[in-house]
Motif scaffolding. Structure first.
Motif, PDB file in Angstrom:
ATOM      1  N   LYS A  58       0.817  -1.208   0.000  1.00 26.68           N
ATOM      2  CA  LYS A  58       0.000   0.000   0.000  1.00 26.68           C
ATOM      3  C   LYS A  58       0.853   1.263   0.000  1.00 26.68           C
ATOM      4  O   LYS A  58       0.347   2.363  -0.229  1.00 26.68           O
ATOM      5  CB  LYS A  58      -0.924  -0.004   1.216  1.00 26.68           C
ATOM      6  N   GLY A  59       2.119   1.110   0.288  1.00 27.84           N
ATOM      7  CA  GLY A  59       3.033   2.242   0.279  1.00 27.84           C
ATOM      8  C   GLY A  59       4.434   1.772  -0.048  1.00 27.84           C
ATOM      9  O   GLY A  59       4.788   0.613   0.194  1.00 27.84           O
ATOM     10  N   LEU A  60       5.242   2.672  -0.596  1.00 28.62           N
ATOM     11  CA  LEU A  60       6.574   2.302  -1.055  1.00 28.62           C
ATOM     12  C   LEU A  60       7.581   3.361  -0.615  1.00 28.62           C
ATOM     13  O   LEU A  60       7.326   4.563  -0.739  1.00 28.62           O
ATOM     14  CB  LEU A  60       6.579   2.183  -2.580  1.00 28.62           C
ATOM     15  N   ILE A  61       8.727   2.902  -0.092  1.00 30.99           N
ATOM     16  CA  ILE A  61       9.833   3.784   0.260  1.00 30.99           C
ATOM     17  C   ILE A  61      10.975   3.511  -0.708  1.00 30.99           C
ATOM     18  O   ILE A  61      11.426   2.373  -0.836  1.00 30.99           O
ATOM     19  CB  ILE A  61      10.299   3.559   1.703  1.00 30.99           C
ATOM     20  N   ILE A  62      11.427   4.547  -1.408  1.00 25.57           N
ATOM     21  CA  ILE A  62      12.569   4.433  -2.318  1.00 25.57           C
ATOM     22  C   ILE A  62      13.728   5.200  -1.689  1.00 25.57           C
ATOM     23  O   ILE A  62      13.663   6.423  -1.525  1.00 25.57           O
ATOM     24  CB  ILE A  62      12.248   5.004  -3.704  1.00 25.57           C
ATOM     25  N   ASP A  63      14.774   4.487  -1.335  1.00 25.20           N
ATOM     26  CA  ASP A  63      15.919   5.088  -0.646  1.00 25.20           C
ATOM     27  C   ASP A  63      16.957   5.527  -1.681  1.00 25.20           C
ATOM     28  O   ASP A  63      17.658   4.702  -2.264  1.00 25.20           O
ATOM     29  CB  ASP A  63      16.527   4.079   0.323  1.00 25.20           C
ATOM     30  N   ASN A  64      17.054   6.848  -1.894  1.00 20.64           N
ATOM     31  CA  ASN A  64      17.981   7.427  -2.880  1.00 20.64           C
ATOM     32  C   ASN A  64      19.210   8.026  -2.214  1.00 20.64           C
ATOM     33  O   ASN A  64      19.808   8.950  -2.746  1.00 20.64           O
ATOM     34  CB  ASN A  64      17.272   8.524  -3.682  1.00 20.64           C
ATOM     35  N   ARG A  65      19.625   7.486  -1.083  1.00 20.97           N
ATOM     36  CA  ARG A  65      20.744   8.074  -0.358  1.00 20.97           C
ATOM     37  C   ARG A  65      22.085   7.407  -0.667  1.00 20.97           C
ATOM     38  O   ARG A  65      23.105   7.827  -0.119  1.00 20.97           O
ATOM     39  CB  ARG A  65      20.476   8.002   1.152  1.00 20.97           C
ATOM     40  N   GLN A  66      22.090   6.395  -1.516  1.00 21.51           N
ATOM     41  CA  GLN A  66      23.348   5.733  -1.872  1.00 21.51           C
ATOM     42  C   GLN A  66      23.457   5.615  -3.376  1.00 21.51           C
ATOM     43  O   GLN A  66      22.484   5.283  -4.055  1.00 21.51           O
ATOM     44  CB  GLN A  66      23.406   4.326  -1.257  1.00 21.51           C
ATOM     45  N   TYR A  67      24.663   5.872  -3.885  1.00 26.93           N
ATOM     46  CA  TYR A  67      24.898   5.724  -5.321  1.00 26.93           C
ATOM     47  C   TYR A  67      24.907   4.239  -5.661  1.00 26.93           C
ATOM     48  O   TYR A  67      25.400   3.416  -4.885  1.00 26.93           O
ATOM     49  CB  TYR A  67      26.238   6.360  -5.701  1.00 26.93           C
ATOM     50  N   PRO A  68      24.353   3.859  -6.814  1.00 26.57           N
ATOM     51  CA  PRO A  68      24.305   2.438  -7.175  1.00 26.57           C
ATOM     52  C   PRO A  68      25.686   1.789  -7.181  1.00 26.57           C
ATOM     53  O   PRO A  68      26.638   2.340  -7.719  1.00 26.57           O
ATOM     54  CB  PRO A  68      23.695   2.448  -8.579  1.00 26.57           C
ATOM     55  N   LYS A  69      25.779   0.611  -6.582  1.00 27.41           N
ATOM     56  CA  LYS A  69      27.057  -0.105  -6.538  1.00 27.41           C
ATOM     57  C   LYS A  69      27.358  -0.800  -7.862  1.00 27.41           C
ATOM     58  O   LYS A  69      28.494  -1.114  -8.180  1.00 27.41           O
ATOM     59  CB  LYS A  69      27.040  -1.139  -5.415  1.00 27.41           C
ATOM     60  N   THR A  70      26.292  -1.104  -8.624  1.00 30.47           N
ATOM     61  CA  THR A  70      26.452  -1.736  -9.925  1.00 30.47           C
ATOM     62  C   THR A  70      25.684  -0.903 -10.946  1.00 30.47           C
ATOM     63  O   THR A  70      25.308   0.232 -10.674  1.00 30.47           O
ATOM     64  CB  THR A  70      25.929  -3.178  -9.900  1.00 30.47           C
ATOM     65  N   GLN A  71      25.451  -1.462 -12.122  1.00 33.33           N
ATOM     66  CA  GLN A  71      24.719  -0.741 -13.165  1.00 33.33           C
ATOM     67  C   GLN A  71      23.377  -0.263 -12.638  1.00 33.33           C
ATOM     68  O   GLN A  71      22.636  -1.007 -11.999  1.00 33.33           O
ATOM     69  CB  GLN A  71      24.505  -1.641 -14.383  1.00 33.33           C
ATOM     70  N   SER A  72      23.053   0.982 -12.902  1.00 37.52           N
ATOM     71  CA  SER A  72      21.839   1.579 -12.365  1.00 37.52           C
ATOM     72  C   SER A  72      20.604   0.788 -12.783  1.00 37.52           C
ATOM     73  O   SER A  72      20.456   0.375 -13.931  1.00 37.52           O
ATOM     74  CB  SER A  72      21.701   3.020 -12.852  1.00 37.52           C
ATOM     75  N   ALA A  73      19.714   0.587 -11.815  1.00 37.91           N
ATOM     76  CA  ALA A  73      18.457  -0.098 -12.086  1.00 37.91           C
ATOM     77  C   ALA A  73      17.279   0.836 -11.874  1.00 37.91           C
ATOM     78  O   ALA A  73      16.150   0.397 -11.669  1.00 37.91           O
ATOM     79  CB  ALA A  73      18.330  -1.329 -11.195  1.00 37.91           C
ATOM     80  N   GLY A  74      17.537   2.132 -11.932  1.00 37.29           N
ATOM     81  CA  GLY A  74      16.477   3.110 -11.695  1.00 37.29           C
ATOM     82  C   GLY A  74      15.320   3.006 -12.661  1.00 37.29           C
ATOM     83  O   GLY A  74      14.175   3.294 -12.316  1.00 37.29           O
ATOM     84  N   ASP A  75      15.602   2.579 -13.901  1.00 39.42           N
ATOM     85  CA  ASP A  75      14.523   2.460 -14.876  1.00 39.42           C
ATOM     86  C   ASP A  75      13.524   1.387 -14.475  1.00 39.42           C
ATOM     87  O   ASP A  75      12.337   1.471 -14.796  1.00 39.42           O
ATOM     88  CB  ASP A  75      15.082   2.173 -16.266  1.00 39.42           C
ATOM     89  N   LEU A  76      13.988   0.355 -13.749  1.00 36.47           N
ATOM     90  CA  LEU A  76      13.077  -0.690 -13.294  1.00 36.47           C
ATOM     91  C   LEU A  76      12.051  -0.117 -12.333  1.00 36.47           C
ATOM     92  O   LEU A  76      10.863  -0.466 -12.378  1.00 36.47           O
ATOM     93  CB  LEU A  76      13.861  -1.816 -12.614  1.00 36.47           C
ATOM     94  N   ILE A  77      12.515   0.769 -11.454  1.00 37.93           N
ATOM     95  CA  ILE A  77      11.588   1.419 -10.530  1.00 37.93           C
ATOM     96  C   ILE A  77      10.639   2.322 -11.298  1.00 37.93           C
ATOM     97  O   ILE A  77       9.419   2.327 -11.064  1.00 37.93           O
ATOM     98  CB  ILE A  77      12.361   2.227  -9.464  1.00 37.93           C
ATOM     99  N   GLY A  78      11.204   3.114 -12.235  1.00 35.69           N
ATOM    100  CA  GLY A  78      10.372   4.030 -13.006  1.00 35.69           C
ATOM    101  C   GLY A  78       9.242   3.320 -13.722  1.00 35.69           C
ATOM    102  O   GLY A  78       8.083   3.749 -13.681  1.00 35.69           O
ATOM    103  N   ASN A  79       9.545   2.214 -14.371  1.00 40.38           N
ATOM    104  CA  ASN A  79       8.521   1.478 -15.101  1.00 40.38           C
ATOM    105  C   ASN A  79       7.502   0.845 -14.170  1.00 40.38           C
ATOM    106  O   ASN A  79       6.383   0.528 -14.594  1.00 40.38           O
ATOM    107  CB  ASN A  79       9.157   0.411 -15.983  1.00 40.38           C
ATOM    108  N   ALA A  80       7.875   0.642 -12.904  1.00 42.25           N
ATOM    109  CA  ALA A  80       6.964   0.008 -11.958  1.00 42.25           C
ATOM    110  C   ALA A  80       6.038   1.000 -11.262  1.00 42.25           C
ATOM    111  O   ALA A  80       4.970   0.620 -10.801  1.00 42.25           O
ATOM    112  CB  ALA A  80       7.766  -0.763 -10.910  1.00 42.25           C
ATOM    113  N   ILE A  81       6.426   2.279 -11.181  1.00 43.52           N
ATOM    114  CA  ILE A  81       5.632   3.210 -10.361  1.00 43.52           C
ATOM    115  C   ILE A  81       5.078   4.398 -11.134  1.00 43.52           C
ATOM    116  O   ILE A  81       4.316   5.192 -10.577  1.00 43.52           O
ATOM    117  CB  ILE A  81       6.455   3.748  -9.168  1.00 43.52           C
TER     118      ILE A  81
END
Length: 593
Positions: free
Chosen positions: A424-447
């Motif tokens: 019912k709710g989602l927390i996205i923690d943007n306080r750390q730089y990705p350790k591997t290839q960015s997966a931000g697009d996966l989140i974008g397509n999901a929300i």
């Protein structure tokens, strides 16, 4: 040198939240970093005619020469086509210019130099851009203010009118639609010169100054005259007495642009900072240097150091004084970003031991830190709290999902969709730089629902150095295929949110019900471009201007939270992630206070 035309592999309008990663790969990979053709190894031991202190006239001669040299570098066809070793042209012309006794002689000397470069073919179709919607325009009014002769002024105006368009020997572009990404090429770093001769120290200044003058999207936002910076640093470069002083002046120069992307690195700088690491990492919480993690357990026990200790001084110098000393050496977009950058050098030393004054509760204690020359990379940037360190995807209770962008991997795609569709709710923690290839697009397509407008860029215009037109407002190109969107989304940001994850925070904020929680981000959004400087020094700049669709700034400001909250020392000591707790409260109640 690979002369293949740069390729942008992902369409900008279909996956813009991957731009930062994409542009970084293009700039550092596809383009490469070569040295100029037919570049001789200069004799750095040759005595220089440039001696400190410089007279006012000598500074003026060099100021005018630095601007003219950069103008020709990016406008004269013979130079932009790579027909001359432009570094050597500078070092060769300096004595002739410095020997002139007045402005007329100087003009004659400079005009003769330009004429030796060859004729500039007329270009009837070459005109200045008529683009009206621009963030920054070139300013050539200095040509008429430099006390040049009429013949020299006319020559420079003619060169500007008939300049080459597009890719150059020293700069190339990757382009998609109306967005252009620049990379600086054939810039020799002269790594054998740890302490370059005076002429090559000036070359470092002139090279960097003109890159900012013509290719930096935020030149208008420096807070000071860029011409004044050039005048200030000419005598400082000449006065540098050794490799360390030269490296310090370069750091001071680069710090003037206040760009957190502008990290400065070289062997000399590393030696000055120190090869030894203290057995812990610190973070500034409530403006105090708090030990947040132990990186070497045995040395920390031997030193009597524990997490939660507050460092008051290092080797007899207070933390406040160290901040004052190091601020002029660090390019930082805002104060939060400055402290975040500083913390990584604060725990470096040139000695195997360091004397610390620490505070533990109400008790002050002197301890000796036993330092090490090795350090596990995985422990340099640990998450401050357990969720940051250990989780990529998890649940908090039954109804709240947690995603850590720093640990998320592309293989987690199916798990991510399952999590998003069941909470019912989602927390996205943007306080750390990705350790591997960015997966931000996966989140974008999901929300995200498809194609909301969220950003516009300013980028260098290949046909006119110094011009930065705005792009059309850009959509996210998301598919929104889950068919379900959590009604409340909390995005955590702070001073560690920088570059691509700042960009992604802008993206995620467009989801219905999303809020930003925390403190201002680092204020260094967008891609990076690499710059090589004499002395084996290299640095970066933000290469694109990043703006909200209404033109609102992100650079130096950062992404501003909807719900402002910062970590406290009390919270850290009690292992409470106050930003995370605020996010849980928001998702449960919908209250922002």
């Amino acid at each position: 040198m690979n002369k293949q035309k740069p390729i942008i592999y992902v369409k900008l309008h279909t996956m813009p939240y991957l731009l930062v990663l994409l542009f970084t790969l293009i700039v550092t990979g596809v383009f490469g970093q070569g040295t100029s053709i037919a570049t001789p190894i200069p004799d750095s031991t040759k005595s220089s005619t440039l001696l400190a202190p410089l007279s006012k006239q000598e500074v003026d001669h060099l100021f005018v020469l630095g601007k003219l040299w950069g103008f020709l570098k990016y406008h004269h066809p013979a130079v932009t086509q790579g027909k001359f070793n432009w570094d050597k042209e500078l070092t060769d012309i300096i004595p002739a210019v410095m020997a002139t006794r007045d402005k007329q002689q100087r003009s004659d000397s400079l005009l003769a130099w330009i004429n030796r470069l060859g004729d500039v073919p007329a270009c009837d179709s070459c005109k200045d851009s008529t683009i009206k919607n621009v963030a920054l325009r070139p300013d050539h009014s200095w040509i008429s203010r430099a006390h040049f002769s009429e013949a020299l002024i006319n020559k420079l105006i003619y060169i500007n009118t008939n300049r080459i368009r597009g890719d150059q020997h020293y700069i190339r572009f990757g382009s998609e639609d109306d967005i252009h990404v620049a990379a600086f090429e054939h810039e020799n770093s002269y790594t054998s010169m740890t302490y370059p001769a005076a002429e090559y120290r000036l070359l470092a200044l002139f090279r960097y100054w003109n890159i900012i003058e013509y290719w930096y999207p935020y030149k208008y936002n420096l807070g000071q005259s860029w011409d004044d910076i050039l005048k200030k640093f000419i005598p400082l470069m000449i006065a540098a007495q050794n490799a360390s002083e030269y490296a310090t002046v370069v750091q001071q120069l680069i710090a003037t642009i206040k760009d957190s992307h502008a990290v400065v690195q070289s062997r000399v700088i590393t030696e000055d900072i120190g090869k030894y690491y203290m057995p812990f990492t610190v973070k500034f919480i409530e403006d105090k240097a708090v030990i947040i993690a132990i990186t070497n357990d045995s040395l920390a026990r031997r030193s009597g150091i524990a997490t939660g200790d507050i460092i008051e001084s290092i080797d007899g110098v207070s933390i406040s004084e160290l901040i004052r000393q190091r601020r002029p050496l660090i390019s930082a977009s805002n104060n939060g970003s400055f402290l975040n950058i500083l913390r990584y050098t604060l725990t470096r030393s040139r000695k195997e031991t360091s004397e610390l004054l620490i505070r533990r509760g109400k008790e002050f204690k002197k301890v000796v830190s036993f330092n090490t020359a090795t350090r596990a990379l995985s422990k340099i940037k640990p998450g401050t709290f357990p969720f940051e360190r250990d989780s990529s995807l998890c649940r908090i209770g039954d109804s709240i999902g947690y995603i850590n962008l720093g640990n998320l991997e592309r293989k987690d795609s199916l798990k991510l969709r399952a999590l998003v569709s069941s909470v019912k709710g989602l927390i996205i923690d943007n306080r750390q730089y990705p350790k591997t290839q960015s997966a931000g697009d996966l989140i974008g397509n999901a929300i995200l629902r498809p194609d909301p407008v969220f950003v516009k860029f300013s980028s260098p215009y290949p046909d006119q150095p110094g011009l930065f037109p705005y792009s059309k407002p850009t959509t996210m190109g998301t598919t929104g295929t889950t068919g379900y969107f959590p009604p409340r989304i909390a995005i955590l940001i702070n001073e560690e949110t920088q570059s691509s994850i700042e960009f992604q925070a802008m993206v995620f904020r467009k989801s219905p019900g999303a809020v930003l929680i925390g403190s201002n981000s680092a204020g260094a959004d967008g891609n990076v471009a690499l710059i090589n400087l004499p002395g084996g020094i290299y640095t970066y700049i933000s290469g694109l201007g990043i703006y909200y669709p209404d033109g609102k700034e992100t650079q130096r400001v950062g992404i501003i939270p909807d719900i402002a909250i910062k970590a406290t020392i009390k919270g850290f000591l009690n292992n409470k992630d106050e930003l995370l707790e605020k996010a849980v409260e928001y998702i449960k109640t919908g209250k922002s206070k």
